[in-house]
Design a protein around this motif. Sequence first.
Motif, PDB file in Angstrom:
ATOM      1  N   ASN A  82       0.837  -1.194   0.000  1.00 42.61           N
ATOM      2  CA  ASN A  82       0.000   0.000   0.000  1.00 42.61           C
ATOM      3  C   ASN A  82       0.880   1.256   0.000  1.00 42.61           C
ATOM      4  OD1 ASN A  82      -2.492  -1.482   0.233  1.00 42.61           O
ATOM      5  ND2 ASN A  82      -1.998  -1.792   2.396  1.00 42.61           N
ATOM      6  N   SER A  83       0.258   2.377  -0.326  1.00 42.95           N
ATOM      7  CA  SER A  83       0.955   3.670  -0.302  1.00 42.95           C
ATOM      8  C   SER A  83       2.299   3.597  -1.021  1.00 42.95           C
ATOM      9  CB  SER A  83       1.156   4.125   1.151  1.00 42.95           C
ATOM     10  OG  SER A  83      -0.076   4.217   1.829  1.00 42.95           O
ATOM     11  N   LEU A  84       2.256   3.096  -2.235  1.00 43.45           N
ATOM     12  CA  LEU A  84       3.487   2.914  -3.007  1.00 43.45           C
ATOM     13  C   LEU A  84       4.234   4.231  -3.191  1.00 43.45           C
ATOM     14  CD1 LEU A  84       2.027   0.398  -5.544  1.00 43.45           C
ATOM     15  CD2 LEU A  84       4.169   0.012  -4.314  1.00 43.45           C
ATOM     16  N   VAL A  85       5.549   4.133  -3.118  1.00 42.27           N
ATOM     17  CA  VAL A  85       6.438   5.286  -3.348  1.00 42.27           C
ATOM     18  C   VAL A  85       7.431   4.900  -4.442  1.00 42.27           C
ATOM     19  CG1 VAL A  85       6.205   6.152  -1.006  1.00 42.27           C
ATOM     20  CG2 VAL A  85       8.004   4.498  -1.517  1.00 42.27           C
ATOM     21  N   PRO A  86       8.014   5.894  -5.106  1.00 45.36           N
ATOM     22  CA  PRO A  86       8.969   5.573  -6.179  1.00 45.36           C
ATOM     23  C   PRO A  86      10.097   4.646  -5.741  1.00 45.36           C
ATOM     24  CG  PRO A  86       8.351   7.873  -6.314  1.00 45.36           C
ATOM     25  CD  PRO A  86       7.729   7.345  -5.047  1.00 45.36           C
ATOM     26  N   GLU A  87      10.458   4.707  -4.467  1.00 47.37           N
ATOM     27  CA  GLU A  87      11.540   3.851  -3.955  1.00 47.37           C
ATOM     28  C   GLU A  87      11.146   2.371  -3.936  1.00 47.37           C
ATOM     29  OE1 GLU A  87      12.256   7.875  -3.176  1.00 47.37           O
ATOM     30  OE2 GLU A  87      10.533   6.716  -2.469  1.00 47.37           O
ATOM     31  N   ASP A  88       9.881   2.085  -4.133  1.00 40.88           N
ATOM     32  CA  ASP A  88       9.434   0.693  -4.217  1.00 40.88           C
ATOM     33  C   ASP A  88       9.679   0.107  -5.606  1.00 40.88           C
ATOM     34  OD1 ASP A  88       6.577   1.517  -2.191  1.00 40.88           O
ATOM     35  OD2 ASP A  88       8.422   0.504  -1.567  1.00 40.88           O
ATOM     36  N   THR A  89      10.063   0.934  -6.552  1.00 38.74           N
ATOM     37  CA  THR A  89      10.343   0.462  -7.899  1.00 38.74           C
ATOM     38  C   THR A  89      11.470  -0.555  -7.883  1.00 38.74           C
ATOM     39  OG1 THR A  89       9.602   2.514  -8.937  1.00 38.74           O
ATOM     40  CG2 THR A  89      11.136   1.142 -10.197  1.00 38.74           C
ATOM     41  N   ALA A  90      11.191  -1.748  -8.396  1.00 36.50           N
ATOM     42  CA  ALA A  90      12.174  -2.837  -8.374  1.00 36.50           C
ATOM     43  C   ALA A  90      11.587  -4.063  -9.056  1.00 36.50           C
ATOM     44  CB  ALA A  90      12.553  -3.197  -6.935  1.00 36.50           C
ATOM     45  N   MET A  91      12.449  -5.030  -9.314  1.00 40.01           N
ATOM     46  CA  MET A  91      11.992  -6.358  -9.687  1.00 40.01           C
ATOM     47  C   MET A  91      11.756  -7.115  -8.380  1.00 40.01           C
ATOM     48  SD  MET A  91      11.362  -8.300 -12.334  1.00 40.01           S
ATOM     49  CE  MET A  91      12.405  -7.853 -13.731  1.00 40.01           C
ATOM     50  N   TYR A  92      10.584  -7.688  -8.248  1.00 38.10           N
ATOM     51  CA  TYR A  92      10.223  -8.404  -7.037  1.00 38.10           C
ATOM     52  C   TYR A  92      10.275  -9.908  -7.302  1.00 38.10           C
ATOM     53  CZ  TYR A  92       8.833  -4.155  -4.666  1.00 38.10           C
ATOM     54  OH  TYR A  92       8.850  -2.923  -4.051  1.00 38.10           O
ATOM     55  N   TYR A  93      10.942 -10.609  -6.399  1.00 38.19           N
ATOM     56  CA  TYR A  93      11.130 -12.052  -6.522  1.00 38.19           C
ATOM     57  C   TYR A  93      10.526 -12.748  -5.309  1.00 38.19           C
ATOM     58  CZ  TYR A  93      14.793 -10.748  -9.865  1.00 38.19           C
ATOM     59  OH  TYR A  93      15.494 -10.219 -10.914  1.00 38.19           O
ATOM     60  N   CYS A  94       9.901 -13.893  -5.548  1.00 39.87           N
ATOM     61  CA  CYS A  94       9.512 -14.723  -4.415  1.00 39.87           C
ATOM     62  C   CYS A  94      10.488 -15.884  -4.300  1.00 39.87           C
ATOM     63  CB  CYS A  94       8.079 -15.207  -4.538  1.00 39.87           C
ATOM     64  SG  CYS A  94       7.748 -16.391  -5.845  1.00 39.87           S
ATOM     65  N   ALA A  95      10.580 -16.413  -3.102  1.00 45.43           N
ATOM     66  CA  ALA A  95      11.541 -17.466  -2.823  1.00 45.43           C
ATOM     67  C   ALA A  95      10.989 -18.411  -1.777  1.00 45.43           C
ATOM     68  CB  ALA A  95      12.858 -16.859  -2.334  1.00 45.43           C
TER      69      ALA A  95
END
Length: 124
Positions: A82-95
């Motif tokens: 929630n409340s996304l910010v530009p710093e959340d920009t990334a490739m997200y991986y699950c593991a």
Amino acid sequence: QVHLEESGGDSVQAGGSLTLSCKASGIIALLCMGWFRQTPGKEREGVAVISGQGIPQYEDSVKGRVSIFKDYTKNTMYLRINSLVPEDTAMYYCAAARYASCPGVTDRSYFIDWGQGTQVTVSS
């Protein structure tokens, strides 16, 4: 080996929300699983992990904005941001790890199986 496939990444405006999904090929109920993210030139960092017992842990910078949970009937893990910010920009991986307990959000080496990632881009 557990095959993991992420989905749900998108380009969104700051302030918005996203739910990422991680579909597993095997039964995830007893496994520690986690979400990590990476931007070009930086180390992959932990965002959240959840134990086989469903106990979550969050990286300090995302606490209060992020929720990790599993749907055992679908063998799927989710990450709600929630409340996304530009710093959340990334490739997200699950593991996924091999054990039920989680060491914390920082120990990448504990996790054995990884997905290919899903891109999240947040614009201001």
